[in-house]
Design a protein around this motif. Structure first.
Motif, mmCIF file in Angstrom:
data_model
loop_
_atom_site.group_PDB
_atom_site.id
_atom_site.type_symbol
_atom_site.label_atom_id
_atom_site.label_comp_id
_atom_site.label_asym_id
_atom_site.label_seq_id
_atom_site.Cartn_x
_atom_site.Cartn_y
_atom_site.Cartn_z
ATOM 1 N N THR A 90 1.641 -0.260 8.785
ATOM 2 C CA THR A 90 1.705 -1.213 7.666
ATOM 3 C C THR A 90 3.145 -1.704 7.459
ATOM 4 O O THR A 90 3.364 -2.738 6.828
ATOM 5 N N CYS A 143 3.908 -5.197 8.431
ATOM 6 C CA CYS A 143 3.055 -6.208 7.796
ATOM 7 C C CYS A 143 3.686 -6.761 6.523
ATOM 8 O O CYS A 143 4.299 -6.039 5.751
ATOM 9 N N VAL A 180 -1.209 -6.376 3.454
ATOM 10 C CA VAL A 180 -2.345 -5.624 3.998
ATOM 11 C C VAL A 180 -3.516 -5.785 3.046
ATOM 12 O O VAL A 180 -3.425 -5.456 1.863
ATOM 13 N N MET A 216 -0.347 1.440 -0.210
ATOM 14 C CA MET A 216 -0.801 0.071 -0.473
ATOM 15 C C MET A 216 -0.643 -0.313 -1.946
ATOM 16 O O MET A 216 -0.843 -1.476 -2.304
ATOM 17 N N ILE A 244 -5.641 -3.092 11.176
ATOM 18 C CA ILE A 244 -5.121 -3.499 9.877
ATOM 19 C C ILE A 244 -5.385 -4.988 9.743
ATOM 20 O O ILE A 244 -5.049 -5.766 10.637
#
Lengths: 336, 336
Positions: free
Chosen positions: B150, B153, B156, B213, B285
């Motif tokens: 992640t 990124c 997400v 997250m 992902i």
């Protein structure tokens, strides 16, 4: 919790992407943007980045801003080389502010510039802040991710990894430094003159991996070969006929006792799919156990560098002082 | 530099593998081994592990050893559950020694046992040592590696990952807890009675990912289904005829606003290759960018757990005090 207050230093393709991403992070606040380009004078972020509602001016006096506003982290996106960023980094550190740099050599600056690294480290310790280099590569694919995967191994004998990507989106500068669109003879000349450089970061990635493996390498060797096209390939910026150069296959070796214990392969070319080349990141660790990892398609370079830099923000705020590397930071993760 | 002095607590399949690995690490020294089993009384490591030249006795009084020898880290490989390991962990912490546990629930103990976790955390702070849970899964494949990815990124939205492995090497206990070799009806009964458990660790892995997250999940849901064999499969310990159960497909969901934002799939069976099932670890992902990672074959479970635990030793020695998780430690890497 207070938001982390950020100054973006450098507002090019990477820097403006970072500004846009910071604007979406609830734990971060963009306080200032510095870029030395004349065309940005008097402009605000929202004048340049359509859709980003940020009333932050793009200034030309970053040190003055650092004196007058509370800033926790500077993200620096200017040059690739330690010698070009050291003075700027130290000027920020002296204001008591952490620095994240995407200069490729900053992934492990000790290997290219020992004295400048020591200077940065000393200043960071003195002012109790941290400096770290990050990015997609070096910084992630061909070092951090490999290192993470050694963590499930009892023994590592040898590592071979490759990053096969597509240069098609890039502009004229990248075409020139990778030798795209010229003849094989011109490519050889460009290598000799130093105008064709290929990838920047192999000595850094290889040194990071060797450190983790506990190996003192005898030599780090780099080889750059032209990728000679069998087909006609074309992008917005360049045309390649069969027999001409479509890109640069750059390989870095970490050598110990005559053996290539670390091999990193990075062929970069336009339109690889025309010759049925699948882009991707591939990591092979030989040891106990063997590990074969692939990411298809590859982690995108631009987005990945923007993301790793911004995602490093919460980690550097909590890190110990000094000139650090990815080995010193907690597990990378998406920031909120 | 002084070697890191280790006590191995629990000398079963995992513990003895760790002892063997520690014996090969130049930065580590095995000082003591504790196992409560009567058959080890008076035995030395070298009596049990052929080829490991270690003159270390397997003792039954670990706290006495901790009083009388300098030990930096205890690696504990006994039970899977927080409630079963808390007292042992606290007894070690009270001697001022760091603890690495491979109990699956210790990957994120707060989710199953909040009060016991607080107690461990308080004692660790008081005695300025660290406690951390690790292992291949939970601890690496379906949490740490996902979290690391992640980091490249910008955004997400959703994560789906699976770990497809082969149970063939395992003995009768694993066959029973995974329901291998019984009828689908018996499998349903086993689920109801709680004798078939599938994988231990989904709530832990899902909570770690959700934390990263920035999501507060509404629900963590687990589903266990029999993998009904179409073919005849057989190992040393179990026979499966067509129509019978070859393993357990265990799925964990992290749910927010009715959406499955995290889906972890872990089908475990014997002889998957007979039905052309390729083992591997797969991480998808969905966000900006999408990331599709695969490791084929999967990171091996036993070796991986042994390696991650031993490789965590240098990291825990340097870590801040408290009850930690993989989120608090630097990038995992092979130890030397």
């Amino acid at each position: 919790m207070d938001k982390i207050r950020i100054m973006q230093w450098g507002f090019g393709a990477m820097g403006s992407g970072m500004v846009e991403l910071i604007s979406k992070k609830s734990t971060m606040e963009l306080v200032a943007v510095y870029d030395k380009r004349e065309e940005y004078r008097g402009k605000k972020v929202s004048d340049i980045l359509k859709g980003v509602n940020l009333d932050v001016e793009i200034v030309d006096d970053p040190l003055n801003i650092l004196d007058n506003k509370k800033i926790d982290v500077v993200i620096m996106a200017t040059s690739s080389f330690v010698k070009d960023v050291t003075d700027d980094i130290i000027s920020v550190v002296k204001k008591g502010v952490n620095v994240i740099s995407i200069a490729e050599e900053m992934a492990y600056p000790w290997i290219s510039n020992k004295d400048l690294s020591q200077k940065m480290h000393d200043e960071a310790l003195k002012h109790k802040v941290s400096i770290v280099g990050t990015g997609i590569n070096p910084g992630f694919v061909l070092d951090a991710l490999i290192i993470m995967m050694t963590g499930v191994c009892k023994r590592v004998d040898r590592i071979e990894a490759s990053r096969i990507n597509d240069l098609s989106p890039f502009g004229p500068t990248v075409m020139e430094t990778q030798g795209v669109g010229i003849t094989p003879g011109e490519f050889e000349d460009g290598l000799k003159k130093g105008t064709i450089v290929g990838h920047i970061g192999f000595p850094q990635s290889i040194s990071l991996i060797a450190n983790v493996m506990g190996i003192e390498l005898d030599e780090i060797k780099e080889v750059r070969e032209p990728i000679i096209s069998k087909t006609k390939r074309e992008t917005k910026y360049v045309k390649v006929d069969p027999g001409m150069v479509a890109g640069c296959k750059h390989i870095g070796y970490g050598i110990k006792d005559g053996k290539k214990v670390i091999t990193l392969i990075h062929p970069q070319q336009i339109k690889p799919e025309i010759e049925n080349i699948e882009t991707g990141d591939y990591i092979n660790i030989y040891g106990d156990p063997d590990i074969k990892l692939s990411i298809k398609p590859e982690c995108p370079g631009g987005i990945g560098t923007i993301a790793t830099a911004v995602n490093t923000v919460p980690l550097i705020v909590e890190a110990k002082p000094g000139l650090l590397s990815i080995l010193d930071l907690p597990l990378l993760r998406i920031a909120n």
